[in-house]
Motif scaffolding. Structure first.
Motif, PDB file in Angstrom:
ATOM      1  N   ASP A 206       0.810  -1.223   0.000  1.00  0.00           N
ATOM      2  CA  ASP A 206       0.000   0.000   0.000  1.00  0.00           C
ATOM      3  C   ASP A 206       0.843   1.273   0.000  1.00  0.00           C
ATOM      4  N   LEU A 207       2.119   1.157   0.403  1.00  0.00           N
ATOM      5  CA  LEU A 207       2.994   2.330   0.443  1.00  0.00           C
ATOM      6  C   LEU A 207       3.528   2.703  -0.927  1.00  0.00           C
ATOM      7  N   LEU A 208       3.556   1.736  -1.831  1.00  0.00           N
ATOM      8  CA  LEU A 208       4.286   1.919  -3.075  1.00  0.00           C
ATOM      9  C   LEU A 208       3.545   2.827  -4.056  1.00  0.00           C
ATOM     10  N   GLY A 209       4.333   3.626  -4.759  1.00  0.00           N
ATOM     11  CA  GLY A 209       3.776   4.492  -5.785  1.00  0.00           C
ATOM     12  C   GLY A 209       3.008   5.678  -5.262  1.00  0.00           C
ATOM     13  N   LYS A 210       3.233   6.047  -4.004  1.00  0.00           N
ATOM     14  CA  LYS A 210       2.462   7.134  -3.398  1.00  0.00           C
ATOM     15  C   LYS A 210       3.249   8.437  -3.231  1.00  0.00           C
ATOM     16  N   SER A 211       4.546   8.425  -3.523  1.00  0.00           N
ATOM     17  CA  SER A 211       5.346   9.621  -3.256  1.00  0.00           C
ATOM     18  C   SER A 211       5.126  10.723  -4.288  1.00  0.00           C
ATOM     19  N   GLY A 212       4.653  10.347  -5.458  1.00  0.00           N
ATOM     20  CA  GLY A 212       4.459  11.339  -6.514  1.00  0.00           C
ATOM     21  C   GLY A 212       5.746  11.743  -7.205  1.00  0.00           C
ATOM     22  N   ARG A 213       6.844  11.136  -6.819  1.00  0.00           N
ATOM     23  CA  ARG A 213       8.143  11.467  -7.414  1.00  0.00           C
ATOM     24  C   ARG A 213       8.382  10.657  -8.690  1.00  0.00           C
ATOM     25  N   VAL A 214       9.202  11.217  -9.566  1.00  0.00           N
ATOM     26  CA  VAL A 214       9.732  10.453 -10.690  1.00  0.00           C
ATOM     27  C   VAL A 214      11.023   9.799 -10.203  1.00  0.00           C
ATOM     28  N   ILE A 215      10.992   8.482 -10.032  1.00  0.00           N
ATOM     29  CA  ILE A 215      12.105   7.760  -9.424  1.00  0.00           C
ATOM     30  C   ILE A 215      12.832   6.953 -10.496  1.00  0.00           C
ATOM     31  N   PRO A 216      14.153   7.038 -10.558  1.00  0.00           N
ATOM     32  CA  PRO A 216      14.874   6.134 -11.457  1.00  0.00           C
ATOM     33  C   PRO A 216      14.460   4.689 -11.180  1.00  0.00           C
ATOM     34  N   SER A 217      14.266   3.914 -12.199  1.00  0.00           N
ATOM     35  CA  SER A 217      13.707   2.569 -12.049  1.00  0.00           C
ATOM     36  C   SER A 217      14.495   1.698 -11.084  1.00  0.00           C
ATOM     37  N   ILE A 218      15.807   1.845 -11.068  1.00  0.00           N
ATOM     38  CA  ILE A 218      16.644   1.008 -10.211  1.00  0.00           C
ATOM     39  C   ILE A 218      16.407   1.300  -8.738  1.00  0.00           C
ATOM     40  N   PHE A 219      15.822   2.464  -8.417  1.00  0.00           N
ATOM     41  CA  PHE A 219      15.546   2.832  -7.030  1.00  0.00           C
ATOM     42  C   PHE A 219      14.064   2.716  -6.677  1.00  0.00           C
ATOM     43  N   ASP A 220      13.278   2.160  -7.577  1.00  0.00           N
ATOM     44  CA  ASP A 220      11.826   2.094  -7.396  1.00  0.00           C
ATOM     45  C   ASP A 220      11.434   0.723  -6.861  1.00  0.00           C
ATOM     46  N   TYR A 221      10.901   0.682  -5.639  1.00  0.00           N
ATOM     47  CA  TYR A 221      10.477  -0.595  -5.056  1.00  0.00           C
ATOM     48  C   TYR A 221       9.475  -1.320  -5.951  1.00  0.00           C
ATOM     49  N   GLN A 222       8.578  -0.571  -6.595  1.00  0.00           N
ATOM     50  CA  GLN A 222       7.576  -1.209  -7.440  1.00  0.00           C
ATOM     51  C   GLN A 222       8.203  -1.991  -8.577  1.00  0.00           C
ATOM     52  N   GLN A 223       9.250  -1.445  -9.160  1.00  0.00           N
ATOM     53  CA  GLN A 223       9.923  -2.132 -10.257  1.00  0.00           C
ATOM     54  C   GLN A 223      10.561  -3.432  -9.786  1.00  0.00           C
ATOM     55  N   HIS A 224      11.178  -3.373  -8.618  1.00  0.00           N
ATOM     56  CA  HIS A 224      11.815  -4.582  -8.075  1.00  0.00           C
ATOM     57  C   HIS A 224      10.770  -5.617  -7.672  1.00  0.00           C
ATOM     58  N   ALA A 225       9.647  -5.157  -7.134  1.00  0.00           N
ATOM     59  CA  ALA A 225       8.586  -6.086  -6.742  1.00  0.00           C
ATOM     60  C   ALA A 225       7.983  -6.772  -7.968  1.00  0.00           C
ATOM     61  N   LYS A 226       7.721  -6.005  -9.021  1.00  0.00           N
ATOM     62  CA  LYS A 226       7.156  -6.569 -10.249  1.00  0.00           C
ATOM     63  C   LYS A 226       8.094  -7.606 -10.862  1.00  0.00           C
ATOM     64  N   ALA A 227       9.398  -7.375 -10.720  1.00  0.00           N
ATOM     65  CA  ALA A 227      10.392  -8.270 -11.329  1.00  0.00           C
ATOM     66  C   ALA A 227      10.820  -9.403 -10.400  1.00  0.00           C
ATOM     67  N   GLY A 228      10.224  -9.489  -9.216  1.00  0.00           N
ATOM     68  CA  GLY A 228      10.593 -10.563  -8.298  1.00  0.00           C
ATOM     69  C   GLY A 228      12.044 -10.513  -7.873  1.00  0.00           C
ATOM     70  N   SER A 229      12.529  -9.297  -7.582  1.00  0.00           N
ATOM     71  CA  SER A 229      13.929  -9.046  -7.187  1.00  0.00           C
ATOM     72  C   SER A 229      14.923  -9.361  -8.306  1.00  0.00           C
ATOM     73  N   MET A 230      14.420  -9.393  -9.551  1.00  0.00           N
ATOM     74  CA  MET A 230      15.283  -9.710 -10.696  1.00  0.00           C
ATOM     75  C   MET A 230      15.241  -8.591 -11.739  1.00  0.00           C
ATOM     76  N   TYR A 231      15.029  -7.360 -11.279  1.00  0.00           N
ATOM     77  CA  TYR A 231      14.978  -6.243 -12.223  1.00  0.00           C
ATOM     78  C   TYR A 231      16.305  -6.116 -12.962  1.00  0.00           C
ATOM     79  N   ASN A 232      17.400  -6.226 -12.198  1.00  0.00           N
ATOM     80  CA  ASN A 232      18.728  -6.267 -12.810  1.00  0.00           C
ATOM     81  C   ASN A 232      19.440  -7.507 -12.263  1.00  0.00           C
ATOM     82  N   THR A 233      20.667  -7.745 -12.700  1.00  0.00           N
ATOM     83  CA  THR A 233      21.385  -8.926 -12.218  1.00  0.00           C
ATOM     84  C   THR A 233      21.520  -8.849 -10.711  1.00  0.00           C
TER      85      THR A 233
END
Length: 356
Positions: A206-233
């Motif tokens: 429920d916390l994710l995506g609420k800051s209203g900021r444009v966040i670099p993808s590598i620092f975005d919890y939502q991106q890591h969650a969607k990728a199952g901790s496999m966003y990058n190597t």
């Protein structure tokens, strides 16, 4: 025999070291090293899936939370937390109980307003502040549960009415917690969970995506969650060794069992510090850490002599942080009671030699 009281990277169970070393040569009979397999392979995907499942099981993580394995250490989380949950111009409340809490607040202040609700810096962080007020208009409250340098620990979550983020780097998996009491938990692995190189983050969805900021993808919890901790190597080996350690903890009986062992270890060492006239604890008794026991002696000459005796007895990693001095015995999950007893025996031996 060596008894490793180092503050981190720290001791892990011998069986974990053994299995991890074998995987460096041949991982799960694949004919490949764990260091060279693809992070996209079926074999490693199973490692991540099992590691997440064990974290959820051991900590009884409720539904509605993402469990992430990230890089950058707790220090990167100091910035990622406000990036992800602090709106532009928003305010965050921080409790200052030591170096790492101070650094966390400093990073957050670069992204918004930070209010220090209380600090124990006036007595070199030897106690945990009590009865402070957290402003209701703050977006979140942050604290550090265990302070490795100063030997203090917060066992009960402060009562606050806003979302809470906690740095549990040095006491994660050492005691039973109610994850539902927190909105974000983070911990560098290199104390109780595994080797350096991976950081555990448990965050309420429920916390994710609420800051209203444009966040670099590598620092975005939502991106890591969607990728199952496999966003990058990911840090493949660190996650794998953490998995082995999580299995070890489950086989022991889980967090409730290791908590009782940790209570006995801490009590054994603190009892000797209180009994032995040559040693003196530095942290307030009611706030003493079970993970990092800090103590001093009356003179630098005595401390040098005891360090020499400790070295002769195979006791390593005892020298205290420069900001406190004296000694710091880190007694994380994998340190056995026999190692604590070896330290206590050395303290008694020093006392006997001085009285001779």
């Amino acid at each position: 025999m060596k008894h490793n009281f180092g503050a981190g990277p720290c001791i892990l169970p011998k069986e974990v070291f053994q299995e991890a070393s074998e995987a460096v040569i041949d991982f799960n009979n694949t004919g490949l090293s764990i260091l060279e397999i693809s992070h996209r392979s079926k074999e490693f995907e199973q490692v991540v899936v099992e590691a997440e499942a064990l974290v959820r099981e051991l900590l009884e993580v409720p539904e509605g939370y993402s469990v992430l394995f990230l890089q950058g250490g707790a220090s990167q989380q100091f910035a990622m937390i406000p990036m992800n949950i602090l709106p532009e111009g928003g305010k965050a409340a921080y409790l200052d109980t030591g170096v790492w809490a101070t650094k966390a607040a400093k990073e957050a202040s670069k992204l918004g307003n930070v209010e220090i609700v209380a600090s124990s810096s006036d007595k070199n962080y030897t106690y945990i502040p009590k009865d402070f007020v957290v402003p209701a208009d703050a977006t979140y409250f942050h604290y550090t549960s265990n302070n490795t340098i100063y030997g203090t620990e917060i066992f009960e979550k402060p009562k606050v009415s806003i979302p809470t983020a906690v740095d549990m780097s040095s006491d994660i998996l050492s005691r039973v917690i109610n994850v539902a009491d927190f909105d974000l938990i983070y911990a560098g692995a290199q104390k109780n969970m595994g080797p350096a190189g991976v950081t555990l983050v448990i965050v309420k969805d429920d916390l994710l995506g609420k800051s209203g900021r444009v966040i670099p993808s590598i620092f975005d919890y939502q991106q890591h969650a969607k990728a199952g901790s496999m966003y990058n190597t990911p840090p493949v080996y660190s996650i794998y060794v953490s998995l082995l350690n999580l299995r070890w903890l489950k086989e022991k009986g889980g967090v409730s069992v290791i908590e009782q062992e940790n209570i006995i270890k801490a009590r054994t060492l603190y009892d000797e510090i209180e009994r032995n006239p040559y040693f003196k604890g530095t942290a307030n008794q009611e706030d003493r850490s079970r993970m990092n026991v800090t103590f001093v002696m009356d003179t630098a000459e005595q401390e040098a002599a005891f360090l020499e005796l400790a070295k002769e007895r195979g006791l390593i990693g005892l020298k205290g942080h420069r900001s406190v001095g004296g000694f710091r015995a880190s007694i994380y999950n994998a340190l056995t009671i026999s190692s604590v007893n070896a330290l206590v025996d050395a303290m008694k031996e020093f006392e006997e030699k001085q009285g001779a």
